[in-house]
Design a protein around this motif. Structure first.
Motif, PDB file in Angstrom:
ATOM      1  N   PHE A 120      87.842  -4.080  32.231  1.00  0.00           N
ATOM      2  CA  PHE A 120      88.705  -5.256  32.199  1.00  0.00           C
ATOM      3  C   PHE A 120      89.920  -5.121  33.115  1.00  0.00           C
ATOM      4  N   ASP A 121      90.494  -3.911  33.157  1.00  0.00           N
ATOM      5  CA  ASP A 121      91.774  -3.752  33.840  1.00  0.00           C
ATOM      6  C   ASP A 121      91.980  -2.284  34.175  1.00  0.00           C
ATOM      7  N   VAL A 122      92.738  -2.021  35.220  1.00  0.00           N
ATOM      8  CA  VAL A 122      93.179  -0.665  35.568  1.00  0.00           C
ATOM      9  C   VAL A 122      94.682  -0.729  35.765  1.00  0.00           C
ATOM     10  N   LEU A 123      95.427  -0.020  34.915  1.00  0.00           N
ATOM     11  CA  LEU A 123      96.886  -0.063  34.932  1.00  0.00           C
ATOM     12  C   LEU A 123      97.446   1.294  35.337  1.00  0.00           C
ATOM     13  N   ASP A 124      98.499   1.306  36.126  1.00  0.00           N
ATOM     14  CA  ASP A 124      99.182   2.566  36.429  1.00  0.00           C
ATOM     15  C   ASP A 124      99.759   3.144  35.145  1.00  0.00           C
ATOM     16  N   ASP A 125      99.568   4.438  34.951  1.00  0.00           N
ATOM     17  CA  ASP A 125     100.044   5.104  33.747  1.00  0.00           C
ATOM     18  C   ASP A 125     101.524   5.446  33.907  1.00  0.00           C
ATOM     19  N   PRO A 126     102.393   4.888  33.061  1.00  0.00           N
ATOM     20  CA  PRO A 126     103.829   5.181  33.193  1.00  0.00           C
ATOM     21  C   PRO A 126     104.213   6.566  32.668  1.00  0.00           C
ATOM     22  N   VAL A 127     103.269   7.250  32.029  1.00  0.00           N
ATOM     23  CA  VAL A 127     103.561   8.548  31.416  1.00  0.00           C
ATOM     24  C   VAL A 127     103.061   9.710  32.271  1.00  0.00           C
ATOM     25  N   VAL A 128     101.854   9.598  32.785  1.00  0.00           N
ATOM     26  CA  VAL A 128     101.222  10.689  33.532  1.00  0.00           C
ATOM     27  C   VAL A 128     101.224  10.354  35.025  1.00  0.00           C
ATOM     28  N   PRO A 129     101.933  11.107  35.846  1.00  0.00           N
ATOM     29  CA  PRO A 129     101.926  10.849  37.294  1.00  0.00           C
ATOM     30  C   PRO A 129     100.505  10.967  37.856  1.00  0.00           C
ATOM     31  N   GLY A 130     100.125  10.015  38.693  1.00  0.00           N
ATOM     32  CA  GLY A 130      98.793  10.048  39.273  1.00  0.00           C
ATOM     33  C   GLY A 130      97.699   9.629  38.314  1.00  0.00           C
ATOM     34  N   GLY A 131      98.095   9.045  37.198  1.00  0.00           N
ATOM     35  CA  GLY A 131      97.117   8.617  36.209  1.00  0.00           C
ATOM     36  C   GLY A 131      97.027   7.111  36.108  1.00  0.00           C
ATOM     37  N   VAL A 132      95.961   6.652  35.521  1.00  0.00           N
ATOM     38  CA  VAL A 132      95.774   5.221  35.263  1.00  0.00           C
ATOM     39  C   VAL A 132      95.244   5.049  33.846  1.00  0.00           C
ATOM     40  N   ILE A 133      95.354   3.841  33.336  1.00  0.00           N
ATOM     41  CA  ILE A 133      94.808   3.494  32.029  1.00  0.00           C
ATOM     42  C   ILE A 133      93.691   2.489  32.249  1.00  0.00           C
ATOM     43  N   LEU A 134      92.497   2.847  31.819  1.00  0.00           N
ATOM     44  CA  LEU A 134      91.360   1.940  31.890  1.00  0.00           C
ATOM     45  C   LEU A 134      91.352   1.074  30.643  1.00  0.00           C
ATOM     46  N   VAL A 135      91.230  -0.222  30.827  1.00  0.00           N
ATOM     47  CA  VAL A 135      91.130  -1.153  29.700  1.00  0.00           C
ATOM     48  C   VAL A 135      89.676  -1.613  29.610  1.00  0.00           C
ATOM     49  N   LEU A 136      89.048  -1.295  28.495  1.00  0.00           N
ATOM     50  CA  LEU A 136      87.619  -1.523  28.298  1.00  0.00           C
ATOM     51  C   LEU A 136      87.398  -2.269  26.988  1.00  0.00           C
ATOM     52  N   PRO A 137      86.260  -2.916  26.811  1.00  0.00           N
ATOM     53  CA  PRO A 137      85.996  -3.538  25.506  1.00  0.00           C
ATOM     54  C   PRO A 137      85.792  -2.480  24.432  1.00  0.00           C
ATOM     55  N   LEU A 138      86.165  -2.799  23.228  1.00  0.00           N
ATOM     56  CA  LEU A 138      85.917  -1.910  22.100  1.00  0.00           C
ATOM     57  C   LEU A 138      84.469  -2.108  21.649  1.00  0.00           C
ATOM     58  N   LEU A 139      83.690  -1.045  21.717  1.00  0.00           N
ATOM     59  CA  LEU A 139      82.284  -1.088  21.336  1.00  0.00           C
ATOM     60  C   LEU A 139      82.046  -0.204  20.125  1.00  0.00           C
ATOM     61  N   ARG A 140      80.826  -0.296  19.571  1.00  0.00           N
ATOM     62  CA  ARG A 140      80.464   0.494  18.391  1.00  0.00           C
ATOM     63  C   ARG A 140      79.493   1.602  18.759  1.00  0.00           C
ATOM     64  N   LEU A 141      79.518   2.653  17.950  1.00  0.00           N
ATOM     65  CA  LEU A 141      78.582   3.749  18.133  1.00  0.00           C
ATOM     66  C   LEU A 141      77.149   3.265  17.981  1.00  0.00           C
ATOM     67  N   LEU A 142      76.265   3.794  18.806  1.00  0.00           N
ATOM     68  CA  LEU A 142      74.848   3.516  18.651  1.00  0.00           C
ATOM     69  C   LEU A 142      74.399   4.098  17.309  1.00  0.00           C
ATOM     70  N   GLY A 143      73.685   3.293  16.528  1.00  0.00           N
ATOM     71  CA  GLY A 143      73.287   3.744  15.197  1.00  0.00           C
ATOM     72  C   GLY A 143      74.192   3.260  14.099  1.00  0.00           C
ATOM     73  N   GLU A 144      75.195   2.468  14.430  1.00  0.00           N
ATOM     74  CA  GLU A 144      76.088   1.880  13.425  1.00  0.00           C
ATOM     75  C   GLU A 144      76.050   0.361  13.523  1.00  0.00           C
TER      76      GLU A 144
END
Length: 355
Positions: A120-144
């Protein structure tokens, strides 16, 4: 979506839950940036949070903010529509960023054979230099929940044969549970409601249509490479090597074949998946040149499915626990009735694509 990191115990005394753990404090530090981009964290990770069981003198089990995270990653709610999302902090150099963007591009995102988790989105991480935050849909475990019929199990096989990944172990395959759980579920306790105060219930796969399965975690994946190197992954394979290049697509076929056997066989009674074993054998020769391509494996699967009569497709998959003859007859009869009812009489729940 989970990781191998051991979670803090949910039995941690209340005084241990009244303060954030170090990994949680990082998410608190990201709160304002995430909110500015349209994502809101749960109350525990908001500035000024005070444990509700202290403020309101409530027992822990009645307080959603007493639920601790299962991994260093976290979840959030998209402010615009309330959709639950999953947040994953990774280095900007991670293959997950490039491959996630590629597989979520407009020309690929709505391809019905694309079973990679949408990015969904890629955001610059304000905490970890050189890092990003991936925004993904919340999914369920296979088998649940688990499939109840041969037809439902074959749907998992068919969808997972439609993409190459290089780490196709079933821990990297999740399901879109929105139609199964219209009101959502708690991101850290999959059996609970969103507020963590009640059971989310146990719906059956037959109650929904167009259920989609997705591959996650492209940290080991390759893009456009005919040969690769590496020994990492959740599933062992004969060719894995740091020095001898191998075909990642033939590796996918092998790993998936092994994953089918290791996922289905322990979860159901002996002999329930005899029909699938020829496909598994076809996909798992030790020598890569002897294996089929993913397309050939998919064609063999379609031949297998076409050979099964309707009675076999709708057959109940028995659990590994022993059943008495009377219980088996009763359970089989109830399954046949429920399967027919949902496939011929009732309106199945459905949702649109993950956007």
């Amino acid at each position: 979506m989970t990781s191998a990191v051991s979670p803090p115990s949910l039995e941690t005394p209340s005084q241990g839950k009244e303060e954030l753990f170090e990994t949680e404090k990082q998410w608190l530090s990201r709160y304002e940036v995430l909110k500015a981009h349209g994502y809101i964290l749960r109350p525990r990770y908001r500035p000024g949070w005070v444990a509700s069981w202290k403020a309101e003198n409530l027992p822990l089990f009645k307080c959603e903010d007493s639920v601790l995270p299962l991994a260093p990653h976290l979840d959030a709610e998209r402010i615009s529509d309330g959709q639950q999302v999953f947040l994953k902090a990774v280095p900007k150099s991670s293959p997950e960023v490039e491959i996630g963007k590629y597989l979520s591009s407009p020309e690929l995102r709505h391809n019905p054979r694309n079973h990679s988790i949408p990015l969904f989105d890629v955001l610059d991480d304000p905490v970890v230099p050189g890092g990003v935050i991936l925004v993904l849909p919340l999914l369920r475990l296979l088998g649940e929940p688990l499939p109840d019929s041969v037809r439902e199990a074959l749907e998992i096989v068919e969808q997972t044969l439609e993409i190459a990944h290089r780490d196709c172990a079933f821990d990297n395959i999740l399901m879109d549970g929105r139609a199964l759980f219209p009101n959502g579920w708690h991101p850290q306790t999959f059996l609970a409601t969103r507020d963590a105060l009640d059971s989310a219930g146990r719906p059956a796969l037959r109650e929904v249509r167009d259920l989609r399965y997705y591959f996650i975690d492209f940290g080991l994946s390759t893009h456009g490479e005919s040969m690769t190197l590496g020994e990492d992954g959740q599933e062992e394979a004969p060719e894995l090597s740091l020095t001898v290049p191998y075909d990642p697509y033939k590796l996918d076929v092998y790993i998936l074949g092994k994953a089918y056997a290791r996922f289905f066989l322990p979860r159901f009674a002996r002999g329930e998946f005899t029909f699938l074993m020829p496909l598994v054998a076809y996909m798992t020769p030790k020598l890569p040149p002897e294996r089929p391509t993913a397309e050939q494996a998919l064609e063999r699967f379609k031949e297998l499915r076409a050979s099964l009569p309707e009675a076999e497709l709708s057959r109940r998959l028995r659990p590994p626990q022993a059943e008495s003859t009377i219980d088996r007859i009763r359970n089989d009869a109830w399954h046949r009735f429920s399967d027919y009812r949902w496939n011929h009489w009732k309106t199945k729940r459905a949702v649109g694509p993950l956007e």
